[in-house]
Every structure is written in C-alpha cells, then in structure tokens.
Scaffold this active site. Structure first.
Site, short mmCIF file in Angstrom:
data_model
loop_
_atom_site.label_atom_id
_atom_site.label_comp_id
_atom_site.label_asym_id
_atom_site.label_seq_id
_atom_site.Cartn_x
_atom_site.Cartn_y
_atom_site.Cartn_z
N VAL A 94 -9.44 -19.77 -93.75
CA VAL A 94 -8.32 -19.44 -94.64
C VAL A 94 -7.91 -20.67 -95.46
O VAL A 94 -7.82 -20.61 -96.69
CB VAL A 94 -7.12 -18.90 -93.83
CG1 VAL A 94 -5.92 -18.68 -94.73
CG2 VAL A 94 -7.49 -17.60 -93.12
N ARG A 103 -17.34 -15.81 -84.05
CA ARG A 103 -16.19 -15.66 -83.14
C ARG A 103 -15.94 -14.18 -82.84
O ARG A 103 -15.89 -13.36 -83.75
CB ARG A 103 -14.94 -16.30 -83.78
CG ARG A 103 -15.04 -17.81 -83.93
CD ARG A 103 -13.85 -18.37 -84.67
NE ARG A 103 -13.78 -17.84 -86.03
CZ ARG A 103 -12.81 -18.14 -86.89
NH1 ARG A 103 -11.81 -18.95 -86.52
NH2 ARG A 103 -12.81 -17.66 -88.11
N ALA A 144 -18.93 3.90 -87.80
CA ALA A 144 -19.09 3.81 -86.33
C ALA A 144 -20.17 2.80 -85.99
O ALA A 144 -21.01 2.45 -86.83
CB ALA A 144 -19.48 5.18 -85.79
N PHE A 171 -13.94 1.53 -93.71
CA PHE A 171 -13.49 1.26 -92.34
C PHE A 171 -13.53 2.51 -91.47
O PHE A 171 -12.73 2.67 -90.57
CB PHE A 171 -12.11 0.58 -92.34
CG PHE A 171 -12.22 -0.85 -92.77
CD1 PHE A 171 -12.45 -1.14 -94.10
CD2 PHE A 171 -12.18 -1.88 -91.86
CE1 PHE A 171 -12.62 -2.45 -94.52
CE2 PHE A 171 -12.33 -3.19 -92.28
CZ PHE A 171 -12.55 -3.48 -93.61
N LEU A 172 -14.52 3.37 -91.78
CA LEU A 172 -14.78 4.53 -90.90
C LEU A 172 -16.20 4.47 -90.40
O LEU A 172 -16.81 5.49 -90.09
CB LEU A 172 -14.54 5.84 -91.67
CG LEU A 172 -13.09 6.28 -91.84
CD1 LEU A 172 -13.01 7.55 -92.68
CD2 LEU A 172 -12.41 6.51 -90.49
N PHE A 201 -4.91 -11.90 -97.10
CA PHE A 201 -5.63 -10.63 -96.93
C PHE A 201 -7.09 -10.88 -97.29
O PHE A 201 -7.69 -10.15 -98.08
CB PHE A 201 -5.02 -9.55 -97.81
CG PHE A 201 -3.59 -9.23 -97.45
CD1 PHE A 201 -2.53 -9.64 -98.25
CD2 PHE A 201 -3.30 -8.56 -96.26
CE1 PHE A 201 -1.22 -9.36 -97.90
CE2 PHE A 201 -1.99 -8.28 -95.90
CZ PHE A 201 -0.94 -8.68 -96.73
N LEU A 202 -7.65 -11.95 -96.73
CA LEU A 202 -9.01 -12.36 -97.10
C LEU A 202 -10.00 -11.82 -96.08
O LEU A 202 -9.83 -12.03 -94.89
CB LEU A 202 -9.11 -13.90 -97.13
CG LEU A 202 -8.08 -14.64 -98.00
CD1 LEU A 202 -8.28 -16.13 -97.88
CD2 LEU A 202 -8.15 -14.19 -99.45
N CYS A 213 -10.09 -12.01 -86.55
CA CYS A 213 -8.86 -11.39 -87.07
C CYS A 213 -8.52 -10.13 -86.29
O CYS A 213 -7.55 -10.09 -85.55
CB CYS A 213 -9.04 -11.08 -88.55
SG CYS A 213 -9.23 -12.56 -89.50
N LYS A 224 -20.05 -9.89 -88.65
CA LYS A 224 -20.24 -8.95 -89.75
C LYS A 224 -21.20 -9.57 -90.74
O LYS A 224 -21.52 -10.75 -90.65
CB LYS A 224 -18.91 -8.62 -90.44
CG LYS A 224 -18.30 -9.84 -91.12
CD LYS A 224 -16.97 -9.57 -91.75
CE LYS A 224 -17.08 -9.10 -93.16
NZ LYS A 224 -15.83 -9.24 -93.92
C1 UDX Z 1 -10.17 -8.54 -91.75
C2 UDX Z 1 -9.42 -7.73 -92.79
O1 UDX Z 1 -10.34 -6.84 -93.44
C3 UDX Z 1 -8.80 -8.65 -93.82
O2 UDX Z 1 -8.05 -7.90 -94.76
C4 UDX Z 1 -7.90 -9.64 -93.09
O3 UDX Z 1 -7.27 -10.53 -93.99
C5 UDX Z 1 -8.71 -10.44 -92.08
O4 UDX Z 1 -9.33 -9.53 -91.15
P1 UDX Z 1 -12.51 -9.65 -91.52
O5 UDX Z 1 -12.11 -9.78 -90.08
O6 UDX Z 1 -13.05 -10.83 -92.22
O7 UDX Z 1 -11.23 -9.16 -92.40
O8 UDX Z 1 -13.66 -8.55 -91.56
P2 UDX Z 1 -13.72 -7.02 -91.85
O9 UDX Z 1 -14.61 -6.82 -93.02
O10 UDX Z 1 -12.36 -6.49 -91.89
O11 UDX Z 1 -14.48 -6.42 -90.57
C6 UDX Z 1 -13.97 -6.68 -89.28
C7 UDX Z 1 -14.96 -6.10 -88.26
O12 UDX Z 1 -14.98 -4.66 -88.34
C8 UDX Z 1 -16.40 -6.54 -88.43
O13 UDX Z 1 -16.91 -6.83 -87.13
C9 UDX Z 1 -17.10 -5.31 -89.01
O14 UDX Z 1 -18.47 -5.24 -88.61
C10 UDX Z 1 -16.32 -4.19 -88.34
N1 UDX Z 1 -16.31 -2.94 -89.09
C11 UDX Z 1 -15.82 -2.94 -90.36
C12 UDX Z 1 -16.74 -1.77 -88.47
O15 UDX Z 1 -17.17 -1.78 -87.32
N2 UDX Z 1 -16.67 -0.59 -89.15
C13 UDX Z 1 -16.20 -0.53 -90.43
O16 UDX Z 1 -16.16 0.55 -91.00
C14 UDX Z 1 -15.76 -1.75 -91.06
#
Ligand code: UDX
Length: 449
Positions: free
Chosen positions: A11, A346, A271, A268-269, A153-154, A279, A339
């Site tokens: 951040v 982490r 599976a 974010f749906l 919100f990064l 985070c 991801k």
């Molecule tokens: C998140 C929030 O998106 C961001 O707005 C906030 O500021 C910080 O936390 P981040 O943790 O970097 O960001 O990653 P994100 O893209 O949100 O994914 C988080 C986890 O969810 C990853 O492990 C990803 O693989 C998983 N994921 C994401 C899923 O399993 N399914 C999805 O549909 C989307």
C-alpha cells in the site's frame, strides 16, 4: 504538497509512487532498512504492474525520496500517510501495535502541526484512538494533529491502476477543513491531471471518482464492510459450487447467469480454492472481532470464513480421490501466489495445499511467474521451474492453484505428452471439462461434472 509515507509495502509504496507521479513531493520511510536501501539503489521490492516505471520517473524528477530515518520523514511532510501492516492476532483481532508505535514517533519527532492520514486497513474507532494517542503523546504542546481515515481500495496486481482510477475516494475526518486538505492532495487524480502510466498519458474520459467525506468511524467501516462483502460473495459462490457437485449442475453457468442481474454483478463469484492474500482473510477476521466487541455476532462472516477454509479440504479430497496414494507421487503445482499478477504469497491457498501434500510425502514440482522466490524460502524441498511445461514432466498429477494467464493458455495437448499420468485437478476452474476430457485427461474442478 509535501507528503510523508510511513511503510513501504504494497500500500505505502504504491501510494507514495502515485502521489509523486501526481505531482507531490514524497518522502517514504520504512522500519526495514534493507528495503529503504533497495529503493535508494533504484530497486523495486514488490511486483506491481507500472510500479517500477513510476518509481523511476518520480526518482528522476526528484519527486520521491527514501530515508530510514523516520524522524526526518515525519518532519518533511505536511501530511503523513500511515501505511503500516495491521496483521491478525491469534484471536483474529487486528494487531495495531505498529500504528501506535508510529503515533508515538510522530508525536516525538514532529516540530509542526501535521495532517495524519490513516491508510492502513483498521477496525472502526482506530482513528479516534490514534487522535487521542497523538494528543496524549504530545501532551499540552501547541502542535495540532489533524487525523483522517483514507482507506485504500487497491487490489494487488492492479494497485497502480486502482490508485489512479478510483471508483471512490473516501475520507473520514473530525472536521471538514481536514477533508479539504485531502481533496487538495487528490485533486490531480480527481481532475485526471497527471501523466497516467496505464494510459501512457491522459486517461480516457470515464466516470469521475466520487470524493466522499464522512466521519472517521464510517470511513473505517466502509473499508471492512466492502472487503468482507466481496469475501462473502466468493464464499457464497463456493457453496453454490458444492451444491452443483452434488446435484449435477455447472457452477460457472449458474454464477454467470446470476451475475447478469446488475444488482448481483458477475465479479467475485468465481468458485475454487477461495480467497487468500493479506486483505480478505485478515479483514474478515478483524471485522468479526470488532463486531463482537460491540455485541454484534457477525454470523454470516463466520460462515464466510468457515466455507473459505473448507476449500483446501475439498481440494485435497479431490486429489486423494484421484491419486489414491499421495506419498511418493510426483505432483506439479501450477500457481503459488494468492492470485494472478502478484508475487504475494501471504495467506495463499496454494501454500496450504503444498504444505499438506509435503506432509503426506508427495514429491512436488512448482511453477509461478512471480512467486517462486518467496515460496522457495519457505519450501526449499520443492523443485521449482520457470517453465510450467518442465514442471509437468513425468508428473502423476497437475494442480492449478492460481489463475495466471499463462496457465489459462497452456497447451494441454503438448503438456499431456510430458506427464506420467494425464490428470489435472483445477482449483480455479480455468478449463472446460469437455475440452480436457477430449484431450484424454482425467479432469476435476469445483462445481462442475
Ligand atoms: C482485495 C480487494 O479486492 C481490494 O479492494 C482491497 O483494497 C484489498 O483486498 P486483493 O486482496 O488484492 O484486493 O485481491 P482480490 O483481487 O480482491 O482477490 C482476493 C482473493 O480472492 C484472491 O485469492 C482471489 O484468487 C480470490 N478470488 C477473487 C476468488 O476466489 N474468487 C473470485 O471471484 C475473486
């Protein structure tokens, strides 16, 4: 304006670099002197697209500098952004000791009044505690510390893009004049008056970011509530996947159709192995804990966390069912980062899987575009390959744990010829079951036949 950034992690470094690129004079500091040395030598300690480019440009223009002396950093800025880590304690409560430590240093080192901006993700009411601490640690002297919450919100992997193209900038303040100071800081971004590294110049006209002024508590809650809701969506999709497996339906088709309703949205749906990273897991835990301290039992977030933890067990069940005996088997792991498009491991689901398989005596080979260096430090007994096809050579099974594009584009016809057994267990539903089976693979994934 002159801005100090305390904490040069995912951040802080992005915040410092982007504010410098937006025209401010930025001084960054970190307790990790090696990281400061690396930055001073022109190094980039974390992987984020465009970060190296803007750090180099800000360094060239003299807009950004780094010091291991936090006192110098504190004195140099009119505004101080606190971007230190707030990791979860065993109880799930956020550990705010780094924030408290910084507050004491600000009170001790500042020689004039400062705007102190809390950007780290913290439980609601932390900003009020910070304000009280600054007053207590600088008892009675004339300096006036204005405190604001300005949650980030990064998303990792798109942090620079997200900083320059926010949906909303949220500031929580104790009085409105403090909000105007923050509006000034973000003006170049609000008015899109900066050289955008993503668009290599001016950004295309887009919906203007909303600059939202609220109280400190509300700003802190907005962050936790937003992240936890995204985590909840993921766990909801994962329970739908469990249902689909038992009923005989396709979770990708179900969630896609759900998402066509704009009130739900398709993002974010997905599976699979669930959410990891520094985070979601900690924000959900901290939010559950904060709620409990004020007598609210956040049951659906407890369920969100429980469902997410189960993904590792579900994945291992699929591996055991397909492999029967794991001990001595050569398993290729594709993807280690939590991801795609980040080197961050982490709370990465892949590492939970890797640890369990090593404990069972599997022989692991692994590949990841960015996360090998970090993982090797934790698991030196794994053989790592930059080339994913080399990872698959003579493998009894291939596991997909991270949704990297390079894995989405794998030539499985070629890969299958390298493997000892054409078995793929896909933790991120990257492939079509029909296509994989046509190529002669045993193929397993989440929520599909
Ligand atoms: C998140 C929030 O998106 C961001 O707005 C906030 O500021 C910080 O936390 P981040 O943790 O970097 O960001 O990653 P994100 O893209 O949100 O994914 C988080 C986890 O969810 C990853 O492990 C990803 O693989 C998983 N994921 C994401 C899923 O399993 N399914 C999805 O549909 C989307």
């Amino acid at each position: 304006m002159r801005i100090s950034v305390i904490g040069c992690g995912y951040v802080g470094l992005v915040t410092g670099a982007c504010l410098a690129e937006a025209g401010h004079e930025v001084v960054c500091t970190d307790i990790n002197t090696e990281r400061i040395a690396q930055l001073n030598a022109g190094g980039v300690p974390i992987y984020e697209e465009h970060l190296g480019e803007i750090l180099a440009s800000a360094r060239k223009s003299g807009k950004i500098s780094y010091t291991a002396n936090i006192g110098d950093a504190i004195r140099s800025g009119d505004a101080i952004f606190i971007c230190v880590g707030t990791p979860p304690k065993d109880s799930g409560e956020a550990d705010l000791s780094a924030i408290d430590h910084v507050a004491r240093q600000i009170a001790a080192e500042a020689q004039s009044s400062k705007l102190v901006v809390e950007k780290s993700t913290v439980p609601a009411r932390t900003g009020l505690e910070l304000s009280r601490a600054l007053k207590a640690y600088s008892r009675g002297d004339a300096r006036k510390f204005r405190v604001a919450s300005n949650p980030e919100f990064l998303r990792e992997g798109t942090a620079v893009y997200d900083f320059f193209h926010p949906d909303r900038i949220v500031v929580g303040v104790e009085d409105v004049s403090t909000a105007e100071e923050l509006r000034e800081i973000y003006r170049p971004i609000l008015e899109r008056k900066f050289h955008c590294p993503v668009h290599q110049g001016a950004c295309p006209p887009a919906a203007k970011a909303e600059f939202l002024v609220t109280t400190i508590n509300s700003a802190e809650l907005i962050k936790h509530a937003s992240n936890s809701f995204l985590a909840l969506k993921i766990s909801y999709a994962n329970v739908i996947a469990d249902l689909c497996e038992r009923i005989g339906a396709d979770v990708e088709e179900v969630t896609h159709a759900m998402g066509l309703d704009p009130r739900i949205g398709t993002q974010f749906l997905k599976a699979g192995l669930g959410f990891g990273g520094f985070c979601f897991p900690k924000d959900v835990q901290a939010f559950i804990h904060l709620s409990a301290t004020v007598g609210v039992d956040f049951e659906i977030l407890k369920a969100t966390e429980r469902v997410n933890k189960q993904r590792i067990e579900r994945f291992l069940e699929k591996i055991h069912k397909a492999l029967w005996v794991v001990k001595g088997k050569r398993i290729a792991v594709l993807g280690l980062a939590f991801k795609a498009n980040t080197d961050d491991i982490r709370f990465a689901p892949a590492l939970d899987v890797v640890k369990k398989l090593l404990d069972e005596g599997a022989v692991l080979h692994a590949s990841d575009p960015e996360a090998i260096a970090g993982t090797r430090k934790l698991f030196p007994q794994i053989e790592y390959h930059d080339d994913p096809y080399e990872t698959l050579r003579n493998a009894d099974a291939a596991l997909v744990c991270t949704e990297w594009d390079i894995f989405k584009k794998m030539d499985w016809d070629r890969a299958g010829k390298l493997m000892a057994r054409k078995l793929v267990i896909d933790g991120r539903n990257l492939y079509s079951p029909k296509h994989m089976r046509e190529l002669g693979f045993e193929y397993y994934s989440f929520g599909r036949e």
